[in-house]
Design a protein around this motif. Structure first.
Motif, PDB file in Angstrom:
ATOM      1  N   ALA A 121      44.421  50.550 -25.112  1.00 19.18           N
ATOM      2  CA  ALA A 121      43.822  50.291 -23.797  1.00 19.18           C
ATOM      3  C   ALA A 121      44.697  49.345 -22.977  1.00 19.18           C
ATOM      4  N   LEU A 122      45.259  48.324 -23.617  1.00 22.93           N
ATOM      5  CA  LEU A 122      46.138  47.393 -22.909  1.00 22.93           C
ATOM      6  C   LEU A 122      47.442  48.059 -22.502  1.00 22.93           C
ATOM      7  N   GLU A 123      47.955  48.944 -23.349  1.00 20.40           N
ATOM      8  CA  GLU A 123      49.159  49.685 -22.976  1.00 20.40           C
ATOM      9  C   GLU A 123      48.956  50.384 -21.636  1.00 20.40           C
ATOM     10  N   VAL A 124      47.843  51.097 -21.534  1.00 17.55           N
ATOM     11  CA  VAL A 124      47.554  51.844 -20.309  1.00 17.55           C
ATOM     12  C   VAL A 124      47.357  50.881 -19.142  1.00 17.55           C
ATOM     13  N   ASP A 125      46.578  49.830 -19.365  1.00 16.52           N
ATOM     14  CA  ASP A 125      46.271  48.869 -18.313  1.00 16.52           C
ATOM     15  C   ASP A 125      47.532  48.178 -17.808  1.00 16.52           C
ATOM     16  N   TYR A 126      48.316  47.588 -18.718  1.00 19.18           N
ATOM     17  CA  TYR A 126      49.523  46.874 -18.320  1.00 19.18           C
ATOM     18  C   TYR A 126      50.575  47.821 -17.754  1.00 19.18           C
ATOM     19  N   GLY A 127      50.618  49.018 -18.291  1.00 16.81           N
ATOM     20  CA  GLY A 127      51.569  49.994 -17.770  1.00 16.81           C
ATOM     21  C   GLY A 127      51.242  50.379 -16.337  1.00 16.81           C
ATOM     22  N   GLN A 128      49.975  50.642 -16.061  1.00 13.96           N
ATOM     23  CA  GLN A 128      49.591  51.058 -14.716  1.00 13.96           C
ATOM     24  C   GLN A 128      49.654  49.899 -13.719  1.00 13.96           C
ATOM     25  N   GLN A 129      49.558  48.650 -14.230  1.00 11.07           N
ATOM     26  CA  GLN A 129      49.755  47.482 -13.371  1.00 11.07           C
ATOM     27  C   GLN A 129      51.231  47.229 -13.073  1.00 11.07           C
ATOM     28  N   GLY A 130      52.107  47.872 -13.819  1.00  9.22           N
ATOM     29  CA  GLY A 130      53.527  47.655 -13.645  1.00  9.22           C
ATOM     30  C   GLY A 130      54.083  46.516 -14.474  1.00  9.22           C
ATOM     31  N   LEU A 131      53.265  45.950 -15.367  1.00  7.94           N
ATOM     32  CA  LEU A 131      53.748  44.869 -16.228  1.00  7.94           C
ATOM     33  C   LEU A 131      54.638  45.398 -17.341  1.00  7.94           C
ATOM     34  N   LEU A 132      54.340  46.603 -17.835  1.00  8.06           N
ATOM     35  CA  LEU A 132      55.177  47.274 -18.830  1.00  8.06           C
ATOM     36  C   LEU A 132      55.897  48.434 -18.155  1.00  8.06           C
ATOM     37  N   LEU A 133      57.160  48.601 -18.492  1.00  7.26           N
ATOM     38  CA  LEU A 133      57.937  49.684 -17.901  1.00  7.26           C
ATOM     39  C   LEU A 133      57.704  50.991 -18.658  1.00  7.26           C
ATOM     40  N   PRO A 134      57.645  52.116 -17.946  1.00  7.38           N
ATOM     41  CA  PRO A 134      57.628  53.420 -18.621  1.00  7.38           C
ATOM     42  C   PRO A 134      58.978  53.659 -19.290  1.00  7.38           C
ATOM     43  N   LEU A 135      58.934  54.198 -20.490  1.00  7.84           N
ATOM     44  CA  LEU A 135      60.147  54.319 -21.297  1.00  7.84           C
ATOM     45  C   LEU A 135      60.663  55.753 -21.413  1.00  7.84           C
ATOM     46  N   ASN A 136      59.954  56.709 -20.834  1.00  4.76           N
ATOM     47  CA  ASN A 136      60.300  58.114 -21.025  1.00  4.76           C
ATOM     48  C   ASN A 136      61.763  58.414 -20.721  1.00  4.76           C
ATOM     49  N   ASP A 137      62.210  58.062 -19.503  1.00  7.40           N
ATOM     50  CA  ASP A 137      63.586  58.375 -19.104  1.00  7.40           C
ATOM     51  C   ASP A 137      64.597  57.575 -19.910  1.00  7.40           C
ATOM     52  N   LEU A 138      64.242  56.345 -20.235  1.00  7.00           N
ATOM     53  CA  LEU A 138      65.143  55.521 -21.045  1.00  7.00           C
ATOM     54  C   LEU A 138      65.341  56.125 -22.430  1.00  7.00           C
ATOM     55  N   ILE A 139      64.266  56.642 -23.011  1.00  2.92           N
ATOM     56  CA  ILE A 139      64.364  57.281 -24.331  1.00  2.92           C
ATOM     57  C   ILE A 139      65.268  58.509 -24.243  1.00  2.92           C
ATOM     58  N   ASP A 140      65.063  59.313 -23.215  1.00  5.75           N
ATOM     59  CA  ASP A 140      65.864  60.533 -23.064  1.00  5.75           C
ATOM     60  C   ASP A 140      67.356  60.217 -22.969  1.00  5.75           C
ATOM     61  N   GLU A 141      67.694  59.119 -22.294  1.00 10.54           N
ATOM     62  CA  GLU A 141      69.100  58.852 -22.013  1.00 10.54           C
ATOM     63  C   GLU A 141      69.752  57.880 -22.989  1.00 10.54           C
ATOM     64  N   TYR A 142      68.963  56.930 -23.512  1.00 12.14           N
ATOM     65  CA  TYR A 142      69.570  55.840 -24.275  1.00 12.14           C
ATOM     66  C   TYR A 142      69.008  55.660 -25.687  1.00 12.14           C
ATOM     67  N   ALA A 143      68.145  56.543 -26.136  1.00 11.32           N
ATOM     68  CA  ALA A 143      67.549  56.370 -27.463  1.00 11.32           C
ATOM     69  C   ALA A 143      67.677  57.653 -28.279  1.00 11.32           C
TER      70      ALA A 143
END
Length: 542
Positions: A121-143
């Motif tokens: 629940a906090l992941e979703v909350d903090y993510g939608q607040q912009g406190l946590l960065l989405p990692l999708n594109d970073l994973i695709d390119e750098y992980a």
């Protein structure tokens, strides 16, 4: 359960891309942290040419300060990422973590909080607040290592993708004999089985009943006293999920069968479980203190050789035996009954969420995701788990890969020492432990390790089913669940104890009242929420 091992170790090629392009733009943050615009290597070391300073928050075990750990010192040299650590004790970490996010003064990296602290629940909350960065594109390119793992096992990506389609935290991918266990198994006293010429663990609930009767009446501990306790637990919390499977239930709550979600504690299958457990209790086959004793009392009975069947991570934790002696204690396996004709056993997803996140003020998210991704390679997991050469182990033949343990360390001291040189000790770290680590010296698998692997493969992996996948709820769904779940769980827990002990007779009237009460508590809406969450999870894998 088949798990492929095709993952990438750090390579030698060096290719670059601009950080701002990778992250969709960045600027100086509110705390005056300046965005680091260095190009980030997609492979090899170091990740950047010039050192980057970042802050990291993680739970501390008290074994050593992180800045003094050889693993972290060496990794800084390898990566050119210089971290300033904040590591409050495990006991205080949740409070410190919540205060940091409440104040907005968050570190650049969150490491090892686990989903108990950084909840879905906090992941979703903090993510939608912009406190946590989405990692999708970073994973695709750098992980590349984590990306390969997700391609091999699509359920990993399904399980870490939130309701808005973004990934905000990285997982721990578990491996090893116990990675498919939902908790410590139920063990059977092998010496008692030998004394009564019982050759194998029960395969049906009727065979289980017959064995427990013999444990109670035939003096298998040989002391001439009627002091045997055929079966015990502490409030049924450790044994319940394993026994429920014999009645066609995978989870004491929400579970999924062929795409359909149901609430198991109101099914006829659960009625059958309660009926069987009441029979065991009323005949003295189930410990009469099962709902009142503490774990210490259970272990005392085990050390006194009074227990026939009991749960624990390893059987010798309860019996006080050696590992060698504990090999004689078989794991209880899946059983069938009139409610379930095919053997099934609950099985863990092998995935732990909430182990790594990048926050809004991070100066170089691309370098940060690369820093974590190394731990998803075999080479990187070995490094995180065992540290660099010269501490826990050293090279005998580096070119040939031969290593040996530090001769100044006793084998019994190695695990505690490991906690002083690496953070991968007592903390849910990001990474992939689903590897066979290379042997060090003559450190082959012990007979007990081989026993665990054999029992797990035969009794869990061959019959294992995940009860319900790791899902995320929307804010509205979470609100609905929160308004129902606590009271519902309290009611079924209290009712279970009453039905099993006979305090509440298990007759048609009482059962109907029990089901009716659950319905009035909003279980239909509760199941609907989880059906929707399951459907989203399933669609994400298509």
């Amino acid at each position: 359960m088949k798990r492929n091992k095709r993952f990438l170790a750090a390579g030698l090629l060096f290719s670059t891309t601009l950080l701002l392009a990778a992250c969709g733009g960045s600027s100086a943050s509110e705390d005056n942290t300046q965005a680091d615009t260095q190009e980030v290597a997609k492979e090899g070391f170091p990740f950047v040419e010039e050192p980057i300073k970042m802050t990291l928050m993680a739970p501390g075990t008290g074994m050593a300060e992180w800045e003094d750990m050889p693993t972290m010192i060496e990794y800084e040299k390898m990566t050119n990422i210089d971290l300033d650590y904040t590591t409050p004790p495990l006991s205080d970490f949740s409070t410190k973590f919540n205060l940091a996010f409440a104040s907005g003064d968050v570190p650049h990296i969150i490491f090892g909080p686990g989903s108990d602290v950084l909840t879905p629940a906090l992941e979703v909350d903090y993510g939608q607040q912009g406190l946590l960065l989405p990692l999708n594109d970073l994973i695709d390119e750098y992980a590349p290592n984590l990306k390969a793992a997700m391609e091999e096992r699509p359920e990993i990506k399904q399980s870490i993708t939130t309701t808005d389609g973004n990934i905000y935290t990285l997982p721990r991918i578990n491996g090893g004999a116990s990675s498919t266990w939902i908790r410590g198994p139920v063990w059977i006293n092998g010496d008692w089985m030998d004394a009564l010429d019982i050759e194998e663990a029960p395969k049906t609930v009727d065979e289980l009943y017959d064995m427990l009767v013999r444990f109670k009446t035939e003096d298998p501990n040989g002391n001439g006293k009627a002091d045997e306790i055929p079966f015990t637990d502490v409030k049924m919390d450790s044994t319940r999920p394993w026994l429920l499977s014999a009645f066609g239930i995978k989870e004491w709550g929400i579970e999924e069968h062929d795409g359909v979600v149901r609430y198991a504690p109101m099914t006829e299958n659960y009625y059958g479980y309660l009926e069987f457990m009441n029979k065991l209790y009323s005949e003295g086959l189930l410990d009469q203190e099962v709902f009142s004793q503490a774990d210490e009392q259970k272990k005392a009975k085990g050390e006194n050789n009074q227990l026939g069947m009991f749960p624990d991570w390893f059987s010798f934790f309860t019996t006080g035996q050696t590992e060698e002696e504990a090999i004689n204690n078989p794991m209880m396996g899946p059983m069938t009954s009139e409610y379930s004709k095919e053997p099934i056993f609950p099985m863990s997803t092998g995935i732990q969420r909430g182990t790594f996140a990048i926050t809004k003020d991070n100066p170089n998210p691309a370098a940060s995701i690369r820093w974590a991704d190394y731990f998803y390679s075999q080479e990187g997991y070995d490094f995180l788990n065992r540290g660099p050469a010269g501490y826990l182990w050293d090279w005998v033949d580096e070119e040939g890969g031969a290593r040996e343990y530090n001769e100044d360390l006793e084998a019994s001291d190695r695990e505690e020492y490991r906690g002083q040189i690496t953070p991968d000790y007592g903390v849910t770290t990001p990474g992939n432990s689903d590897y066979e680590l290379e042997l060090i010296g003559d450190d082959g698998k012990s007979d007990f390790d081989l026993f665990l692997e054999s029992e797990t493969e035969e009794k869990i992996n061959q019959h294992g089913e995940v009860a319900f996948p790791l899902v995320y709820l929307t804010g509205e769904e979470q609100e609905t669940v929160s308004g129902i779940e606590v009271d519902l769980q309290t009611y079924i827990r209290n009712s279970e104890a009453q039905f099993i002990t006979g305090q509440l007779p298990l007759d048609d009237e009482n059962w109907d009242n029990y089901v009716s009460t659950i319905e009035k508590m909003g279980v239909e809406e509760y199941v609907t929420v989880y059906q929707s969450a399951y459907d989203r999870w399933a669609e994400a894998g298509e």
